[in-house]
Design a protein around this motif. Structure first.
Motif, PDB file in Angstrom:
ATOM      1  N   LEU A 126       7.468  -6.592   1.817  1.00  0.00           N
ATOM      2  CA  LEU A 126       6.995  -7.905   1.401  1.00  0.00           C
ATOM      3  C   LEU A 126       5.518  -8.103   1.732  1.00  0.00           C
ATOM      4  O   LEU A 126       4.783  -8.715   0.939  1.00  0.00           O
ATOM      5  CB  LEU A 126       7.841  -8.987   2.081  1.00  0.00           C
ATOM      6  N   ALA A 127       5.074  -7.600   2.880  1.00  0.00           N
ATOM      7  CA  ALA A 127       3.665  -7.741   3.242  1.00  0.00           C
ATOM      8  C   ALA A 127       2.764  -6.972   2.276  1.00  0.00           C
ATOM      9  O   ALA A 127       1.729  -7.483   1.824  1.00  0.00           O
ATOM     10  CB  ALA A 127       3.442  -7.257   4.675  1.00  0.00           C
ATOM     11  N   SER A 128       3.139  -5.739   1.951  1.00  0.00           N
ATOM     12  CA  SER A 128       2.338  -4.947   1.013  1.00  0.00           C
ATOM     13  C   SER A 128       2.379  -5.541  -0.390  1.00  0.00           C
ATOM     14  O   SER A 128       1.390  -5.499  -1.127  1.00  0.00           O
ATOM     15  CB  SER A 128       2.837  -3.504   0.998  1.00  0.00           C
ATOM     16  N   PHE A 129       3.522  -6.125  -0.774  1.00  0.00           N
ATOM     17  CA  PHE A 129       3.621  -6.772  -2.080  1.00  0.00           C
ATOM     18  C   PHE A 129       2.699  -7.986  -2.150  1.00  0.00           C
ATOM     19  O   PHE A 129       2.049  -8.230  -3.175  1.00  0.00           O
ATOM     20  CB  PHE A 129       5.069  -7.185  -2.343  1.00  0.00           C
ATOM     21  N   SER A 130       2.624  -8.740  -1.064  1.00  0.00           N
ATOM     22  CA  SER A 130       1.733  -9.898  -1.049  1.00  0.00           C
ATOM     23  C   SER A 130       0.266  -9.471  -1.088  1.00  0.00           C
ATOM     24  O   SER A 130      -0.560 -10.125  -1.732  1.00  0.00           O
ATOM     25  CB  SER A 130       1.999 -10.750   0.189  1.00  0.00           C
ATOM     26  N   LEU A 131      -0.065  -8.369  -0.412  1.00  0.00           N
ATOM     27  CA  LEU A 131      -1.435  -7.876  -0.470  1.00  0.00           C
ATOM     28  C   LEU A 131      -1.799  -7.363  -1.858  1.00  0.00           C
ATOM     29  O   LEU A 131      -2.959  -7.448  -2.280  1.00  0.00           O
ATOM     30  CB  LEU A 131      -1.631  -6.749   0.546  1.00  0.00           C
ATOM     31  N   SER A 132      -0.824  -6.852  -2.576  1.00  0.00           N
ATOM     32  CA  SER A 132      -1.095  -6.247  -3.869  1.00  0.00           C
ATOM     33  C   SER A 132      -1.021  -7.240  -5.021  1.00  0.00           C
ATOM     34  O   SER A 132      -1.837  -7.173  -5.940  1.00  0.00           O
ATOM     35  CB  SER A 132      -0.104  -5.104  -4.111  1.00  0.00           C
ATOM     36  N   ARG A 133      -0.053  -8.165  -4.984  1.00  0.00           N
ATOM     37  CA  ARG A 133       0.246  -8.975  -6.164  1.00  0.00           C
ATOM     38  C   ARG A 133      -0.024 -10.462  -6.011  1.00  0.00           C
ATOM     39  O   ARG A 133       0.005 -11.186  -7.007  1.00  0.00           O
ATOM     40  CB  ARG A 133       1.715  -8.776  -6.551  1.00  0.00           C
ATOM     41  N   LEU A 134      -0.272 -10.945  -4.809  1.00  0.00           N
ATOM     42  CA  LEU A 134      -0.496 -12.370  -4.615  1.00  0.00           C
ATOM     43  C   LEU A 134      -1.965 -12.636  -4.305  1.00  0.00           C
ATOM     44  O   LEU A 134      -2.636 -11.816  -3.667  1.00  0.00           O
ATOM     45  CB  LEU A 134       0.375 -12.905  -3.470  1.00  0.00           C
ATOM     46  N   ASN A 135      -2.439 -13.777  -4.774  1.00  0.00           N
ATOM     47  CA  ASN A 135      -3.813 -14.194  -4.498  1.00  0.00           C
ATOM     48  C   ASN A 135      -3.799 -15.248  -3.405  1.00  0.00           C
ATOM     49  O   ASN A 135      -3.310 -16.365  -3.611  1.00  0.00           O
ATOM     50  CB  ASN A 135      -4.467 -14.756  -5.774  1.00  0.00           C
ATOM     51  N   ARG A 167      -7.572 -12.196   1.552  1.00  0.00           N
ATOM     52  CA  ARG A 167      -6.638 -11.077   1.349  1.00  0.00           C
ATOM     53  C   ARG A 167      -7.330  -9.749   1.608  1.00  0.00           C
ATOM     54  O   ARG A 167      -6.766  -8.856   2.247  1.00  0.00           O
ATOM     55  CB  ARG A 167      -6.076 -11.122  -0.073  1.00  0.00           C
ATOM     56  N   LYS A 168      -8.556  -9.593   1.117  1.00  0.00           N
ATOM     57  CA  LYS A 168      -9.280  -8.338   1.336  1.00  0.00           C
ATOM     58  C   LYS A 168      -9.610  -8.142   2.806  1.00  0.00           C
ATOM     59  O   LYS A 168      -9.586  -7.009   3.313  1.00  0.00           O
ATOM     60  CB  LYS A 168     -10.555  -8.315   0.494  1.00  0.00           C
ATOM     61  N   ALA A 169      -9.918  -9.221   3.516  1.00  0.00           N
ATOM     62  CA  ALA A 169     -10.202  -9.117   4.951  1.00  0.00           C
ATOM     63  C   ALA A 169      -8.969  -8.623   5.698  1.00  0.00           C
ATOM     64  O   ALA A 169      -9.064  -7.774   6.606  1.00  0.00           O
ATOM     65  CB  ALA A 169     -10.669 -10.454   5.495  1.00  0.00           C
ATOM     66  N   ALA A 170      -7.799  -9.136   5.323  1.00  0.00           N
ATOM     67  CA  ALA A 170      -6.561  -8.664   5.951  1.00  0.00           C
ATOM     68  C   ALA A 170      -6.305  -7.198   5.633  1.00  0.00           C
ATOM     69  O   ALA A 170      -5.862  -6.428   6.498  1.00  0.00           O
ATOM     70  CB  ALA A 170      -5.387  -9.522   5.484  1.00  0.00           C
ATOM     71  N   TYR A 171      -6.599  -6.809   4.399  1.00  0.00           N
ATOM     72  CA  TYR A 171      -6.408  -5.402   4.007  1.00  0.00           C
ATOM     73  C   TYR A 171      -7.291  -4.476   4.839  1.00  0.00           C
ATOM     74  O   TYR A 171      -6.818  -3.463   5.364  1.00  0.00           O
ATOM     75  CB  TYR A 171      -6.715  -5.244   2.520  1.00  0.00           C
ATOM     76  N   TYR A 172      -8.569  -4.843   4.995  1.00  0.00           N
ATOM     77  CA  TYR A 172      -9.468  -4.000   5.782  1.00  0.00           C
ATOM     78  C   TYR A 172      -9.121  -4.026   7.270  1.00  0.00           C
ATOM     79  O   TYR A 172      -9.350  -3.039   7.980  1.00  0.00           O
ATOM     80  CB  TYR A 172     -10.916  -4.432   5.555  1.00  0.00           C
ATOM     81  N   PHE A 173      -8.561  -5.130   7.729  1.00  0.00           N
ATOM     82  CA  PHE A 173      -8.116  -5.188   9.132  1.00  0.00           C
ATOM     83  C   PHE A 173      -7.015  -4.159   9.378  1.00  0.00           C
ATOM     84  O   PHE A 173      -7.059  -3.421  10.366  1.00  0.00           O
ATOM     85  CB  PHE A 173      -7.621  -6.592   9.468  1.00  0.00           C
ATOM     86  N   PHE A 174      -6.020  -4.121   8.480  1.00  0.00           N
ATOM     87  CA  PHE A 174      -4.954  -3.128   8.629  1.00  0.00           C
ATOM     88  C   PHE A 174      -5.505  -1.716   8.484  1.00  0.00           C
ATOM     89  O   PHE A 174      -5.032  -0.790   9.153  1.00  0.00           O
ATOM     90  CB  PHE A 174      -3.856  -3.377   7.594  1.00  0.00           C
ATOM     91  N   LEU A 175      -6.498  -1.560   7.617  1.00  0.00           N
ATOM     92  CA  LEU A 175      -7.099  -0.238   7.430  1.00  0.00           C
ATOM     93  C   LEU A 175      -7.814   0.223   8.693  1.00  0.00           C
ATOM     94  O   LEU A 175      -7.725   1.398   9.076  1.00  0.00           O
ATOM     95  CB  LEU A 175      -8.067  -0.269   6.248  1.00  0.00           C
ATOM     96  N   VAL A 176      -8.490  -0.675   9.368  1.00  0.00           N
ATOM     97  CA  VAL A 176      -9.219  -0.327  10.595  1.00  0.00           C
ATOM     98  C   VAL A 176      -8.259   0.084  11.700  1.00  0.00           C
ATOM     99  O   VAL A 176      -8.569   0.975  12.509  1.00  0.00           O
ATOM    100  CB  VAL A 176     -10.101  -1.513  11.033  1.00  0.00           C
TER     101      VAL A 176
END
Length: 289
Positions: free
Chosen positions: A105-114, A118-127
């Motif tokens: 559900l978390a990855s689906f929200s990052l991919s399909r929900l606005n 959202r991008k800041a959260a994505y880069y946080f997980f990436l770091v």
């Protein structure tokens, strides 16, 4: 008639001396890798069917003089493998549920929900992928102790929902799904949860099958963390093997090898049966530039 696929080197290319030498060198390297991987398994198996005296003789023999299959019966009775196998399955199933529900559900929200940032959260997980996992051990231990979850399987299920690698792998896979499917479902009145469970999840079976193999491998092989947070009858298989077989002082060596062989065989068959999902899932879920 089905046309054969052409490889990197054709029959004409293999006639060249330089290509023959390179091909032979690659074949030798692959053969050496296969032998190096199969040799420990073969040693454990053959030592498991030897007499204890023969295992400890020098120089050692690769094949046994006599086959003592009763060693496996003795090893099975020495340790309650079914109990620790059940604990391992519990850990695997709970981790898999956390992977599907929380990470899915978390990855689906990052991919399909606005939603904001959202991008800041994505880069946080990436770091977080660059942080050594060993630095998490003490904070996780203290948190679980304060929550009163020591010696419970929740000590594995909760951290399983915070796997950044699985999260980003699933997000990358969801990014490749057809957006029009979800738009059509939303027009028909489907909620985001319904879009996930009825559209995204069925289309994501290959990547979830791949993650299931990774989760199973981790649950089967992990012994250090369980030895810190679990005890006694809650041990998974690897931790029980380490505590009661590897560290045992009065256990015959041939019985040790018999037990180790029984523990090695199941994950080998799991990989051989589901190995196609690993390649397919990683290919479909590869991070796109």
């Amino acid at each position: 008639m089905k046309q054969a696929e052409r490889g990197i080197l054709s029959a004409y290319d293999l006639k060249k001396p330089a290509n023959k030498i390179a091909y032979a060198a690659m074949s030798l390297v692959i053969a050496a890798m296969v032998v190096s991987m199969l040799y420990p398994i073969a040693v454990a198996f053959f030592n498991g069917v030897k007499a204890n005296v023969e295992v400890n003789t020098f120089p050692p023999r690769f094949l046994p003089k006599e086959w003592h299959w009763e060693n496996y019966v003795t090893g099975w009775k020495y340790i309650d493998l079914t109990l620790y196998l059940r604990n391992t399955i519990y850990i695997f199933l709970g981790n898999m549920v956390a992977t599907v529900l929380v990470l899915g559900l978390a990855s689906f929200s990052l991919s399909r929900l606005n939603w904001p940032y959202r991008k800041a959260a994505y880069y946080f997980f990436l770091v977080t992928l660059f942080i050594p996992p060993t630095t998490y051990i003490i904070p996780n231990f203290i948190n679980l102790k304060d929550l009163g979850l020591m010696n419970t399987f929740w000590a594995f299920w909760l951290p399983a929902g915070a796997n950044a690698f699985f999260l980003l792998l699933l997000k990358s896979f969801f990014d490749g799904l057809n957006q029009e499917l979800f738009e059509s479902a939303r027009i028909d009145g489907a909620s985001e949860l319904r879009c996930f469970f009825q559209l995204a999840f069925p289309l994501s079976v290959p990547i979830f099958a791949t993650l299931a193999i990774f989760v199973f491998s981790n649950a089967w092989n992990e012994w250090f963390w369980p030895s810190m947070v679990l005890g006694g009858e809650h041990y998974p298989l690897s931790t029980a093997i380490k505590r009661f077989v590897i560290d045992a002082r009065r256990l015959d060596t041939n019985i040790r090898f018999a037990i180790l062989t029984m523990v090695m065989i199941p994950p080998i068959f799991v990989f051989l049966i589901f190995q196609r999902y690993i390649v397919r899932g990683l290919h479909l879920g590869g991070v796109k530039g």
